[in-house]
Write an enzyme that holds these catalytic residues in place. Structure first.
Site, short mmCIF file in Angstrom:
data_model
loop_
_atom_site.label_atom_id
_atom_site.label_comp_id
_atom_site.label_asym_id
_atom_site.label_seq_id
_atom_site.Cartn_x
_atom_site.Cartn_y
_atom_site.Cartn_z
N CYS A 43 17.32 10.46 -43.76
CA CYS A 43 16.31 11.98 -42.94
C CYS A 43 15.61 10.85 -42.22
CB CYS A 43 16.47 13.30 -43.12
SG CYS A 43 15.28 12.85 -44.90
N TYR A 44 14.54 11.19 -42.17
CA TYR A 44 13.08 11.40 -41.00
C TYR A 44 12.46 9.64 -42.43
CZ TYR A 44 12.02 13.85 -37.62
OH TYR A 44 12.13 14.49 -36.42
#
Length: 531
Positions: free
Chosen positions: A471-472
């Site tokens: 993810c981020y």
């Protein structure tokens, strides 16, 4: 059973990243487009009032608004890709075909039964999706179909036939199975969905009616679930479904706080933004609160350690303020001082309540850049953004005072107060060179290199790693045996900030460099071609 449910939620949360991570990019560019067509900004900067810049702004925002009005198909394809175990690109393609079959089947059945509404569809429960009139199922349609497509794909994508039927094997067989399923589902939902929508609307009305209590619980949960990686499941429904509000803007119905916000800021006839936008007001703790927490940790650190942690805290605070990425800070105290994380969650929830009480509708979910683009060009009338700054300063002070008092009174071993060994792995260039000189590997080098072999080894080796996503800020893995993970190696030698275990799902927090880490690990595992 609990572990199976948790694993399923983890998989769903990881799959959601594919569509969710794209949407902020579209949102920022829509905001940029609106800058060039904003009449107030043109009064301040007269050179923007010309056909070239206004035309560019209209083209940019208008083209990207199509993404926000077609979230169903985006989530369907994104989830199909994210939940597919293999042949992901083909799963996404099949997801698109299934979506088209479904909406056209529903349209034809509604026509046969005489329930298609003619004329204005506002308030009828019907809408047009990709030019096809169907029941208004919003993002829920995409979520539902994406899950179904992925499940059928994983079950039948490797089915093969002999002789003349060979051409119908593999993902082609998946589509063959999905065609009658989509048709039957379209017929069933034509009758069932109005009841489901009534229930969803009732739930949304209840949440909206709960007012400040609902906002507080929402804001607190959105932070508390960060260690599990499931916080996206809290805010996504409010941003993109009717749970976050339903509003008519410019004669069109919009659902979800983010969608309503985009519509309202682009419509000059809207004088004041609706209350639903408050569900996206997650920036106070990111832009102000955690900066105060960093300052408190610095001032309470041992004097001899302050020089060492200064660069680390400045880097983490800057990342949080500018880009809204908070995990490097949060994981620096989450495991060593959980009480601080609880306080952080409570303060985050209360900040949303205060913004609502003061009538502030400004947002900055991804940091200061978002804040500038979304709010300042609108002037103070729609968003009351100066109030946002004022509240932010108040929370900077609150975080600083509360964190400092708790750290000192409870002798919490936050960054710089530990006796030895514990440090936050946001390495500065000087620290990295020092480690190399000492013969140690500091993980991702100053030039961006990643020791993927060491990461794979610390995760138990190639045979132990079943899946890799990100993810981020996190490298998300599914492991055959999570007990083989060497947390000390991941933290001390590969640059990880934290390691989180949830059953077979192990998440390694690397911060903004996670994309480079994921790419290197994929290459090391030979996963690159499979994705």
């Amino acid at each position: 059973m609990k572990e199976k449910v948790m694993d399923a939620m983890q998989r769903f949360s990881k799959a959601m990243f594919i569509p969710v991570l794209i949407l902020p990019i579209a949102g920022i560019l829509i905001a940029v487009g609106n800058l060039f067509t904003n009449t107030r900004l043109m009064e301040v900067l007269p050179f923007l009032n010309n056909p070239v810049t206004t035309g560019f702004g209209t083209l940019l925002s208008g083209s990207l608004n199509a993404i926000m009005t077609n979230l169903g198909v985006i989530f369907c394809v994104g989830l199909a890709v994210g939940l597919a175990n293999k042949k992901k690109s083909e799963a996404g393609f099949i997801g698109l075909l299934a979506f088209l079959v479904f909406i056209n089947a529903m349209n034809r059945f509604m026509g046969l039964t005489g329930i298609l509404v003619e004329g204005n569809l506002s308030g009828t429960g019907q809408t047009t999706v990709l030019g096809v009139q169907v029941l208004d199922m919003g993002v829920f349609l995409g979520l539902m179909l994406g899950i179904i497509v992925a499940w059928i794909h994983n079950r039948f994508c490797e089915t093969e036939f002999n002789n003349a039927f060979q051409i119908y094997g593999g993902t082609r067989f998946v589509f063959i199975v999905l065609i009658p399923l989509m048709v039957v589902l379209a017929v069933v939902l034509t009758y069932v969905w109005p009841f489901a929508q009534a229930g969803i609307n009732s739930l949304g009305s209840f949440i909206q009616a709960s007012g400040n209590l609902g906002l507080f619980v929402y804001g607190m949960l959105e932070r508390l679930l960060i260690p599990t990686g499931l916080h996206h499941l809290v805010y996504t429904p409010f941003l993109y479904t009717s749970l976050g509000g339903v509003a008519e803007v410019g004669g069109q119905i919009y659902e979800g706080a983010r969608n309503i916000y985009y519509a309202e800021i682009a419509d000059p006839s809207v004088a004041v933004l609706s209350q639903s936008v408050i569900w996206d007001a997650r920036g106070i703790s990111k832009m102000f609160g955690l900066i105060g927490a960093c300052l408190a940790m610095y001032h309470t650190a041992r004097p001899e350690n302050r020089g060492k942690i200064k660069a680390v805290l400045i880097t983490a605070a800057t990342t949080s303020f500018i880009a809204g990425v908070t995990e490097p800070i949060e994981f620096s105290f989450l495991f060593v001082a959980p009480i601080l994380f609880v306080v952080h969650a409570v303060l985050a929830g209360s900040s949303m309540v205060l913004l609502n009480v003061l009538g502030c509708r400004a947002i900055g979910p991804n940091g200061f850049i978002d804040f500038l683009l979304y709010n300042v060009p609108l002037g103070t009338g729609k968003t009351h953004w100066p109030v946002y700054i004022l509240v932010g300063v108040i929370y900077f002070v609150l975080y600083y005072v509360i964190f400092r008092v708790l750290i000192v009174k409870m002798n919490l071993k936050t960054l710089g107060r530990e006796s030895e060994g514990m440090e936050m792995k946001l390495h500065s260039k000087a620290e990295y060179k020092a480690k190399v000189a000492a013969g140690k590997s500091a993980g991702p080098a100053a030039d961006g290199a990643v020791d993927a072999a060491l990461i794979v080894s610390a995760l138990g080796g190639k045979d132990n790693i079943l899946k890799v996503t990100n993810c981020y800020t996190r490298l998300r893995t599914e492991l055959a045996n999570p007990d083989l993970v060497q947390e000390d190696v991941l933290k001390n030698q590969t640059g990880a900030n934290a390691v989180i275990r949830k059953g077979k799902n192990v998440q390694v927090v690397y911060g903004l460099k996670v994309n480079a880490v994921r790419k290197a690990v994929d290459q090391e595992l030979g996963f690159a071609d499979q994705e």
